[in-house]
Design a protein around this motif. Structure first.
Motif, PDB file in Angstrom:
ATOM      1  N   LEU A   4       0.851  -1.194   0.000  1.00  0.00           N
ATOM      2  CA  LEU A   4       0.000   0.000   0.000  1.00  0.00           C
ATOM      3  C   LEU A   4       0.883   1.239   0.000  1.00  0.00           C
ATOM      4  O   LEU A   4       1.845   1.307   0.780  1.00  0.00           O
ATOM      5  CB  LEU A   4      -0.904   0.018   1.230  1.00  0.00           C
ATOM      6  N   VAL A   5       0.533   2.202  -0.834  1.00  0.00           N
ATOM      7  CA  VAL A   5       1.275   3.460  -0.886  1.00  0.00           C
ATOM      8  C   VAL A   5       0.289   4.610  -0.819  1.00  0.00           C
ATOM      9  O   VAL A   5      -0.586   4.739  -1.692  1.00  0.00           O
ATOM     10  CB  VAL A   5       2.125   3.562  -2.161  1.00  0.00           C
ATOM     11  N   GLU A   6       0.445   5.458   0.188  1.00  0.00           N
ATOM     12  CA  GLU A   6      -0.420   6.617   0.349  1.00  0.00           C
ATOM     13  C   GLU A   6       0.201   7.843  -0.334  1.00  0.00           C
ATOM     14  O   GLU A   6       1.426   7.954  -0.456  1.00  0.00           O
ATOM     15  CB  GLU A   6      -0.645   6.950   1.834  1.00  0.00           C
ATOM     16  N   SER A   7      -0.662   8.755  -0.727  1.00  0.00           N
ATOM     17  CA  SER A   7      -0.219  10.033  -1.268  1.00  0.00           C
ATOM     18  C   SER A   7      -1.332  11.054  -1.079  1.00  0.00           C
ATOM     19  O   SER A   7      -2.463  10.682  -0.723  1.00  0.00           O
ATOM     20  CB  SER A   7       0.143   9.910  -2.752  1.00  0.00           C
ATOM     21  N   GLY A   8      -1.010  12.308  -1.308  1.00  0.00           N
ATOM     22  CA  GLY A   8      -2.025  13.352  -1.277  1.00  0.00           C
ATOM     23  C   GLY A   8      -2.028  14.224  -0.044  1.00  0.00           C
ATOM     24  O   GLY A   8      -2.802  15.177   0.046  1.00  0.00           O
ATOM     25  N   GLY A   9      -1.176  13.903   0.923  1.00  0.00           N
ATOM     26  CA  GLY A   9      -1.128  14.730   2.115  1.00  0.00           C
ATOM     27  C   GLY A   9      -0.535  16.097   1.825  1.00  0.00           C
ATOM     28  O   GLY A   9      -0.020  16.357   0.730  1.00  0.00           O
ATOM     29  N   GLY A  10      -0.618  16.977   2.817  1.00  0.00           N
ATOM     30  CA  GLY A  10      -0.060  18.315   2.649  1.00  0.00           C
ATOM     31  C   GLY A  10      -0.541  19.233   3.748  1.00  0.00           C
ATOM     32  O   GLY A  10      -1.100  18.784   4.752  1.00  0.00           O
ATOM     33  N   THR A 124       0.959   9.323   5.100  1.00  0.00           N
ATOM     34  CA  THR A 124       1.093  10.623   4.461  1.00  0.00           C
ATOM     35  C   THR A 124       0.633  11.678   5.469  1.00  0.00           C
ATOM     36  O   THR A 124      -0.381  11.500   6.144  1.00  0.00           O
ATOM     37  CB  THR A 124       0.281  10.685   3.147  1.00  0.00           C
ATOM     38  N   GLN A 125       1.404  12.754   5.578  1.00  0.00           N
ATOM     39  CA  GLN A 125       1.165  13.748   6.617  1.00  0.00           C
ATOM     40  C   GLN A 125       0.102  14.759   6.172  1.00  0.00           C
ATOM     41  O   GLN A 125       0.164  15.290   5.060  1.00  0.00           O
ATOM     42  CB  GLN A 125       2.453  14.490   6.958  1.00  0.00           C
ATOM     43  N   VAL A 126      -0.831  15.024   7.060  1.00  0.00           N
ATOM     44  CA  VAL A 126      -1.836  16.071   6.852  1.00  0.00           C
ATOM     45  C   VAL A 126      -1.693  17.086   7.975  1.00  0.00           C
ATOM     46  O   VAL A 126      -1.729  16.724   9.151  1.00  0.00           O
ATOM     47  CB  VAL A 126      -3.265  15.474   6.846  1.00  0.00           C
TER      48      VAL A 126
END
Length: 130
Positions: A4-10, A124-126
């Motif tokens: 699993l790979v997360e993306s989209g944080g910010g 992924t960091q939010v």
């Protein structure tokens, strides 16, 4: 194996929106449930939402009370990707967000049963701040 790979944080201001993605690869046909968890510094891990990928009609989702009405799960099974649309973000939503899934018989990766999740992404960091 499943990865699993997360993306989209910010970083976003309060009231803003972000969409997280979780791309699954490997033996994805083994996955029944996928879920999002989050963990803020100094706090325990918290379940956010989960979905049964194989539900007839494609709609069996569960949300934590803290995000209900603001966060929405969707999935693209053709791309083996789970999305978490986060709207009306609050500073208390600041956390590292992790995607999780079950890949073994007898496991059901629900946010109320995190020990049943046997595959985890790196997160992924939010950050929600003005």
């Amino acid at each position: 194996q499943v990865q699993l790979v997360e993306s989209g944080g910010g970083s976003v201001q309060p009231g803003g929106s972000l969409r997280l993605s979780c791309a699954a690869s490997g033996y994805t046909d083994r996955i029944k449930y996928m879920a999002w968890f989050r963990q803020a510094p100094g706090k325990e891990r918290e379940g956010v939402a989960d979905v049964y990928r194989l539900a007839p009609g494609g709609d069996d989702r569960y949300y934590a009370d803290s995000v209900k009405g603001r966060f929405t799960l969707s999935q693209d099974n053709a791309k083996n990707t789970l999305y978490l649309q986060m709207n009306s973000l609050k500073p208390e939503d600041t956390a590292m967000y992790y995607c999780a899934a079950d890949s073994r018989v007898g496991r059901y990766c629900r946010i109320l049963a995190p020990d049943s999740c046997d595959v985890w992404g790196r997160g992924t960091q939010v950050t929600v701040s003005s």
